[in-house]
Write an enzyme that holds these catalytic residues in place. Structure first.
Site, PDB file in Angstrom:
ATOM      1  N   ASN A  12       0.872  -1.183   0.000  1.00 33.74           N
ATOM      2  CA  ASN A  12       0.000   0.000   0.000  1.00 33.74           C
ATOM      3  C   ASN A  12       0.907   1.231   0.000  1.00 33.74           C
ATOM      4  OD1 ASN A  12      -1.790   2.048   0.414  1.00 33.74           O
ATOM      5  ND2 ASN A  12      -2.466   1.376   2.449  1.00 33.74           N
ATOM      6  N   LYS A  14       0.032   4.211  -0.354  1.00 36.48           N
ATOM      7  CA  LYS A  14      -0.644   5.386   0.218  1.00 36.48           C
ATOM      8  C   LYS A  14      -0.450   6.597  -0.709  1.00 36.48           C
ATOM      9  CE  LYS A  14      -0.279   3.239   4.708  1.00 36.48           C
ATOM     10  NZ  LYS A  14      -0.202   3.363   6.153  1.00 36.48           N
ATOM     11  N   HIS A  96      -9.624   1.062   4.556  1.00 38.11           N
ATOM     12  CA  HIS A  96      -8.375   1.306   5.288  1.00 38.11           C
ATOM     13  C   HIS A  96      -8.634   2.240   6.477  1.00 38.11           C
ATOM     14  CE1 HIS A  96      -4.314   2.515   6.263  1.00 38.11           C
ATOM     15  NE2 HIS A  96      -3.928   1.407   5.671  1.00 38.11           N
ATOM     16  N   GLU A  98      -7.009   4.637   7.634  1.00 38.37           N
ATOM     17  CA  GLU A  98      -6.776   6.065   7.383  1.00 38.37           C
ATOM     18  C   GLU A  98      -8.007   6.691   6.735  1.00 38.37           C
ATOM     19  OE1 GLU A  98      -3.065   5.520   5.334  1.00 38.37           O
ATOM     20  OE2 GLU A  98      -2.083   5.079   7.235  1.00 38.37           O
ATOM     21  N   GLU A 171      -5.381  -4.894  10.531  1.00 40.06           N
ATOM     22  CA  GLU A 171      -4.425  -3.807  10.761  1.00 40.06           C
ATOM     23  C   GLU A 171      -4.790  -3.082  12.053  1.00 40.06           C
ATOM     24  OE1 GLU A 171      -2.470  -2.740   6.674  1.00 40.06           O
ATOM     25  OE2 GLU A 171      -3.990  -1.271   7.201  1.00 40.06           O
ATOM     26  N   GLY A 177       2.148   2.744  10.898  1.00 40.94           N
ATOM     27  CA  GLY A 177       3.057   3.887  10.779  1.00 40.94           C
ATOM     28  C   GLY A 177       3.731   4.278  12.076  1.00 40.94           C
ATOM     29  N   SER A 218       3.268  -1.611  10.360  1.00 42.64           N
ATOM     30  CA  SER A 218       4.720  -1.526  10.574  1.00 42.64           C
ATOM     31  C   SER A 218       5.447  -2.818  10.224  1.00 42.64           C
ATOM     32  CB  SER A 218       5.026  -1.100  12.016  1.00 42.64           C
ATOM     33  OG  SER A 218       4.531   0.206  12.250  1.00 42.64           O
TER      34      SER A 218
END
Ligand code: 13P
Length: 267
Positions: A12, A14, A96, A98, A171, A177, A218
């Site tokens: 991904n 991003k 996702h 985010e 996730e 991150g 991560s």
């Protein structure tokens, strides 16, 4: 007996790369990760799908989008439908964290996106995961099970439709991150809980067992082994490290070793 699940490493990217440099990066990663037994997917930004697809044409690496709209077409300025991705992507990340955070995506919306993906032949990588406070309060499994149930209910896929296509990425939000990862054993427990939640939503046992569950948060070449050591985990959705060819080489090499070991054990 339930068929062996594939090992999948999905990148991904991003909001990174441009149409000018994405093809070169994708080709470099493809060359560094040549492993026949690992399903490799690169998910660049929409505007990089075409150059990345061209760069990956002869490599065996698939292309995925990072999002899709929940309606088939209409007056939705700036949005991209599943049908528009035909010829550009074979996979699509859905839900996702985010986007849950920044675009207020709900499980119901995510369920509709899953349905749009399947109608258009896109394989969804459906993301679920708990917040740190939820894990610390002992509610991680309940939260993720509820995410699965709500999205499936909104998707109309309660009978196991799409089971051969759907991939789920666990996730934990606190691991994304941050450099902090879940423990392999905790991720495996969650993968089993996710397959249990699919059954509670009406899927047959075999259909639920066929769904690959990836870990994301991560993941690096140094941390991937702990997750792939868990038979319930079938690969990774990689963020930051997926922009680094050396990291991807290490991650896919470990995935290839896992695929070979699982195949040997299944004989
Ligand atoms: P990081 O690997 O950068 O933590 O991102 C994980 C992720 O969000 C993949 O979708």
């Amino acid at each position: 007996m339930v068929a062996m699940r594939p090992i999948i490493i999905a990148a991904n990217w991003k909001m990174n790369s441009t149409p000018a440099d994405a093809g070169t990066l994708a080709a470099t990663i493809a060359a560094a990760t040549n492993a026949a037994d690992v399903v490799r997917v690169i998910c660049p930004p929409y505007v990089c799908l075409a150059p990345v697809r061209e760069a990956l044409a002869a490599t065996g690496v698939a292309v995925g989008a990072q999002n899709v709209h929940d309606k088939a077409a209409g007056a939705y300025t700036g949005e991209i439908s599943a049908a528009m991705l035909a010829g550009l992507a074979d996979w699509c990340i859905v839900g996702h964290s985010e986007r849950r955070r920044d675009q207020c995506e709900t499980d119901e919306l995510i369920g509709r996106k899953l349905a749009r993906c399947l109608e258009s032949g896109l394989r969804p990588i459906w993301c679920v995961g708990e917040q740190l406070e939820e894990r610390e309060a002992g509610r991680a499994e309940a939260v993720v099970r509820a995410q699965v149930a709500r999205a499936l209910s909104a998707s109309g896929l309660g009978g196991g439709e799409g089971a051969a296509s759907i991939v789920i990425a666990y996730e934990p939000v606190w691991a994304i991150g941050t450099g902090r990862t879940a423990r392999g054993a905790d991720a495996a427990t969650m993968a089993e809980a996710i397959r249990g939640a699919l059954q509670e939503s009406g899927w047959a046992h075999d259909a639920a067992e066929r769904v690959p569950v990836l870990y994301g948060g991560s993941v690096t070449a140094a941390s991937i082994a702990e997750f792939l050591a868990e038979p319930a985990i079938d690969g990774a959705l990689v963020g930051g490290a997926s922009l680094k060819p050396d990291e991807m080489a290490g991650i896919v090499a470990r995935a290839a070793a896992t695929a070979a070991a699982r195949r040997a054990a299944a004989r």
